[in-house]
Design an enzyme around this catalytic site. Sequence first.
Site, PDB file in Angstrom:
ATOM      1  CG  ASP A 124      -0.387  -0.238   2.398  1.00 51.17           C
ATOM      2  OD1 ASP A 124       0.745  -0.547   2.740  1.00 51.17           O
ATOM      3  OD2 ASP A 124      -1.201   0.159   3.530  1.00 51.17           O
ATOM      4  N   GLY A 137      -2.497  -5.435  18.488  1.00 53.18           N
ATOM      5  CA  GLY A 137      -1.317  -5.579  18.029  1.00 53.18           C
ATOM      6  C   GLY A 137      -0.951  -7.188  17.634  1.00 53.18           C
ATOM      7  CG  LEU A 171      -6.119  -9.816  13.075  1.00 57.11           C
ATOM      8  CD1 LEU A 171      -6.764 -10.796  14.220  1.00 57.11           C
ATOM      9  CD2 LEU A 171      -6.117 -10.546  11.473  1.00 57.11           C
ATOM     10  CD  GLU A 177      -3.320   3.619  12.261  1.00 58.87           C
ATOM     11  OE1 GLU A 177      -2.544   2.792  12.518  1.00 58.87           O
ATOM     12  OE2 GLU A 177      -4.371   3.633  11.866  1.00 58.87           O
ATOM     13  CG  ASP A 222      -4.286  -1.437   7.800  1.00 57.95           C
ATOM     14  OD1 ASP A 222      -4.280  -2.320   6.908  1.00 57.95           O
ATOM     15  OD2 ASP A 222      -3.366  -1.349   8.625  1.00 57.95           O
TER      16      ASP A 222
END
Length: 405
Positions: free
Chosen positions: A49, A140, A143, A178, A190
């Site tokens: 990505d 962590g 996922l 983030e 994500d």
Amino acid sequence: MPGPATHNDCATLLGKHRIAFYSRMGEGPQTVRLFFAPGRVNLFGGHLDYNGGPVMPTAIDRGTFLAIRPRTDGIVHLQSRLDSQGLEFELGQEPKAKSGRWVDYPVGVIRELLALSKSRGGDGKVCGLDVLFGGNLPVGAGLSSSASICVGTAFALSDVWNLGLNRADQVQCALRAEREFVGVQCGIMDPFAIGLAKPGHLLWLDCKDETFEHLPIDFDELSIVVANSGVQRELAAGEFNKRVQQCASAFQELKLWVPEAQCLRDVDPASFEQHRSKLEPVLEQRASHVVAEVVRTFAARQALLEGDYARLGMFMTETHRSLRDKFEVSSPELDLLVESALEVEGCYGSRLTGAGFGGCTVIMAHPNAVQELVRHVRSRYSKVKGWMPDVEVFHGDSGPREVQL
Ligand code: GLA
């Protein structure tokens, strides 16, 4: 066999979450609203990505729970069921710097939401809030618990505050929180995988131009199983940013020879072969993973469209070996999980998921093979490591939503 988190499980857990809210925050006249945002598992396009490549993740039916109740005093009070220490601040006085704690995720999102709505002259109903976070996603473990909390916060608060932001706005706020507030140089996969989730589908996302498409997957023919190594690496965030840097450096060098390329994804295999010797050995290794992974992800897309799950699985396992040998983000525990899954008949393929360094592997298998697969992987892993890993079937999910009980 450990079962998937069914819809009922989620409703039951959210009911418990509401009870936990009252015991932490006390009773009050205002209604408590409940929200859910899924996690994600990435099937194809490992570490592509942030190199502008294509990826194929899917949301999973595990995620973040938010219980939210408006307050009349302009205070935002954030609490988590995983941590006894919360945070309180007055609206307009949001923390300006990160603390290194979990609250950085929702605080970063709140800052982004308020800034975006203000820049659009938003006339929402911004008020103080009590918010309790929780969920059933291992933290962590690769996922995407962090994107789940960010997208969940963006979705729920846009709604409660009536900010009039659409899903794309919410995804972008989550991403910026983030990257800019928390400081992880993550790619776009994500928050997109979570925010744009559609049940029974993988998301095909082209990270160069952010175009996407939902590709159907037949869960009668293919099960997605996730095995958790139970190992978290302290170094993961630092090592992740290092990979991002190494790819950027490899691209800077290759661009001198392939000037039309806008990102590493644009360097085709023939040009790479011609110029790879000009790179330092580590950068050459990293770039060789990316260049091959782009080709593999397009091939995997084709196999998926043809319903050829055996070929699809073969690409998945090739990805793992490339992430292990060229990108160096695997670990002995992840390799053990992958190799033991491949020993079971009916297993199509397996790889580490997420950034790597620890966390989970994903396995694709025929549904008839799942019972034996779960038994075998758990038993092989526990013989070597001395503890039983969680190995579970995950289903797709429909993305962030309010849940009425
Ligand atoms: C982490 C990042 C994602 C992606 C994956 C690797 O999960 O958050 O953006 O780069 O690693 O594919």
